[in-house]
Motif scaffolding. Structure first.
Motif, short mmCIF file in Angstrom:
data_model
loop_
_atom_site.label_atom_id
_atom_site.label_comp_id
_atom_site.label_asym_id
_atom_site.label_seq_id
_atom_site.Cartn_x
_atom_site.Cartn_y
_atom_site.Cartn_z
N GLU A 256 0.84 -1.20 0.00
CA GLU A 256 0.00 0.00 0.00
C GLU A 256 0.87 1.24 0.00
OE1 GLU A 256 -3.48 0.29 2.55
OE2 GLU A 256 -3.26 -1.83 3.06
N VAL A 257 0.39 2.25 -0.70
CA VAL A 257 1.04 3.55 -0.76
C VAL A 257 0.01 4.62 -0.43
CG1 VAL A 257 2.14 5.27 -2.25
CG2 VAL A 257 2.74 2.85 -2.48
N ARG A 258 0.38 5.54 0.43
CA ARG A 258 -0.48 6.70 0.68
C ARG A 258 0.40 7.94 0.70
NH1 ARG A 258 -4.60 4.60 5.47
NH2 ARG A 258 -4.87 2.50 4.63
N VAL A 259 -0.10 9.00 0.11
CA VAL A 259 0.63 10.27 0.09
C VAL A 259 -0.32 11.38 0.48
CG1 VAL A 259 2.11 11.82 -1.23
CG2 VAL A 259 2.07 9.38 -1.79
N PHE A 260 0.13 12.21 1.42
CA PHE A 260 -0.63 13.38 1.83
C PHE A 260 0.32 14.57 1.85
CE2 PHE A 260 -3.06 9.90 3.46
CZ PHE A 260 -4.37 10.30 3.33
N GLY A 261 0.14 15.47 0.89
CA GLY A 261 1.01 16.63 0.85
C GLY A 261 2.46 16.23 0.73
N ASP A 262 3.27 16.60 1.70
CA ASP A 262 4.71 16.31 1.66
C ASP A 262 5.08 15.02 2.38
OD1 ASP A 262 5.19 18.69 0.27
OD2 ASP A 262 5.31 19.85 2.13
N ASN A 263 4.07 14.26 2.81
CA ASN A 263 4.32 13.04 3.58
C ASN A 263 3.83 11.81 2.81
OD1 ASN A 263 5.28 14.46 5.98
ND2 ASN A 263 3.15 15.11 6.20
N ALA A 264 4.67 10.78 2.77
CA ALA A 264 4.33 9.55 2.08
C ALA A 264 4.47 8.37 3.03
CB ALA A 264 5.23 9.35 0.87
N TYR A 265 3.69 7.33 2.75
CA TYR A 265 3.69 6.14 3.60
C TYR A 265 3.66 4.90 2.71
CZ TYR A 265 2.17 9.79 6.80
OH TYR A 265 2.08 10.96 7.51
N TYR A 266 4.43 3.89 3.11
CA TYR A 266 4.57 2.69 2.28
C TYR A 266 4.48 1.46 3.16
CZ TYR A 266 6.88 -0.45 -1.13
OH TYR A 266 7.19 -1.47 -2.00
N LYS A 267 3.58 0.54 2.82
CA LYS A 267 3.45 -0.73 3.53
C LYS A 267 3.97 -1.84 2.62
CE LYS A 267 -0.41 -1.59 5.74
NZ LYS A 267 -1.81 -2.04 6.03
N LEU A 268 4.98 -2.55 3.07
CA LEU A 268 5.62 -3.57 2.25
C LEU A 268 4.75 -4.81 2.04
CD1 LEU A 268 9.19 -3.40 3.80
CD2 LEU A 268 8.56 -2.71 1.48
N GLY A 269 3.90 -5.13 3.01
CA GLY A 269 3.08 -6.33 2.90
C GLY A 269 3.84 -7.58 3.29
N LYS A 270 4.96 -7.83 2.60
CA LYS A 270 5.85 -8.95 2.94
C LYS A 270 7.28 -8.45 2.89
CE LYS A 270 3.16 -12.95 1.33
NZ LYS A 270 3.19 -14.14 0.45
N THR A 271 8.13 -9.04 3.68
CA THR A 271 9.54 -8.66 3.66
C THR A 271 10.38 -9.77 4.27
OG1 THR A 271 11.18 -7.02 4.34
CG2 THR A 271 9.40 -7.50 5.89
N ILE A 272 11.64 -9.86 3.82
CA ILE A 272 12.59 -10.79 4.43
C ILE A 272 13.50 -10.03 5.41
CG2 ILE A 272 12.58 -12.36 2.46
CD1 ILE A 272 15.25 -11.09 1.57
N LEU A 273 13.27 -8.72 5.52
CA LEU A 273 14.08 -7.93 6.43
C LEU A 273 13.74 -8.28 7.87
CD1 LEU A 273 13.84 -4.48 4.60
CD2 LEU A 273 15.78 -6.06 4.60
N PRO A 274 14.74 -8.49 8.70
CA PRO A 274 14.45 -8.87 10.09
C PRO A 274 13.94 -7.68 10.91
CG PRO A 274 16.81 -8.57 9.78
CD PRO A 274 16.18 -8.45 8.42
N ASN A 275 13.13 -7.97 11.89
CA ASN A 275 12.65 -6.97 12.85
C ASN A 275 11.89 -5.82 12.20
OD1 ASN A 275 14.02 -8.42 14.95
ND2 ASN A 275 15.92 -7.40 14.33
N LEU A 276 11.23 -6.11 11.09
CA LEU A 276 10.42 -5.10 10.43
C LEU A 276 9.00 -5.62 10.28
CD1 LEU A 276 10.06 -2.40 8.96
CD2 LEU A 276 10.80 -3.54 6.85
#
Length: 263
Positions: free
Chosen positions: A96-116
């Motif tokens: 998911e991606v959301r953008v409001f003005g100068d702020n953006a947000y990103y949800k990876l959904g899945k990741t192999i990165l630890p502790n995320l």
């Protein structure tokens, strides 16, 4: 009071007359509207249609093989919300991606990165968000790149009532220009080379002069087969609801990881 009414009526009458006579037309407040593109200038018509579409709130759907993006945009409110569904060899993921003005947000959904926690959003400055996701958001309020892609068009022909074909040079991707799901990174463009300089496209424009679909037919290059990128715009002018993530929906990450994802 009667004299003032007569004067006001004369003023309004004069204003209306000037609107009728003006070649470029007149808006409701008496301001001059942009001149309509010439009937034989298909490129100008497409660019005007793209500008009209991206100025309105609405819904969009983008597709390339194994990826579908759906969402809502409202450039006036500077708000965008996208859902990115991918399917790689049967392995499905939802970002998911959301953008409001100068702020953006990103949800990876899945990741192999630890502790995320991949079920939460990562916050970014919108200016750093151009390549963080599969969607190349040079302009986050034109996620499909309608303005950028029509600006990149090098030829266009009107083939019917509201239908167009043409070619576009997508070999360059300025930082402030979105490319949707098309090649947009320096590496992708370098590998595409000359193949990306005259890419065929098809477009449709509705009776109100708004771009409603854009299909780009990317040719094969390198080891990549030919594929199509298609975008449909709908519900144009209909208010959309886009909400920012709450604090509980946002995960804190080190700046190094944020920069890695944004790069």
């Amino acid at each position: 009071m009667g004299e003032r009414f007569v004067d006001r009526r004369k003023t309004l009458t004069a204003l209306m007359a000037s609107c009728v006579m003006a070649i470029a037309g007149c808006t409701d407040d008496g301001a001059t509207a942009p001149a309509a593109p010439a009937a034989d200038d298909a490129l100008a018509q497409l660019r005007a249609a793209a500008a009209k579409t991206t100025s309105l709130p609405g819904h969009l759907t983008m597709n390339v093989p194994n990826i579908e993006v759906t969402g809502d945009t409202d450039a006036a409110r500077r708000a965008t919300a996208l859902v990115i569904n991918t399917d790689s060899n049967g392995e499905k993921a939802r970002q998911e991606v959301r953008v409001f003005g100068d702020n953006a947000y990103y949800k990876l959904g899945k990741t192999i990165l630890p502790n995320l926690d991949a079920t939460k959003f990562i916050a970014f400055p919108a200016a750093d968000f151009a390549t963080v996701s599969l969607v190349h958001l040079g302009d986050p309020f034109d996620p499909a790149g309608a303005k950028g892609l029509t600006a990149a068009a090098t030829s266009a022909t009107r083939t019917g009532d509201g239908t167009y074909t043409g070619t576009a040079d997508i070999s360059g991707a300025p930082g402030a220009t979105s490319r949707g799901l098309l090649p947009g990174t320096a590496d992708q463009l370098e590998r595409g080379g000359e193949n990306l300089k005259a890419v065929p496209f098809e477009a449709t424009v509705d009776g109100q002069g708004r771009l409603t679909s854009l299909t780009v037919r990317v040719p094969a290059y390198g080891n990549a087969p030919a594929w199509d990128s298609s975008t449909r715009f709908s519900e144009l002018g209909t208010p959309v609801t886009v909400t920012a993530p709450t604090a509980a929906e946002i995960t804190d990450v080190p700046d190094g990881l944020r920069k890695l994802l944004a790069g």
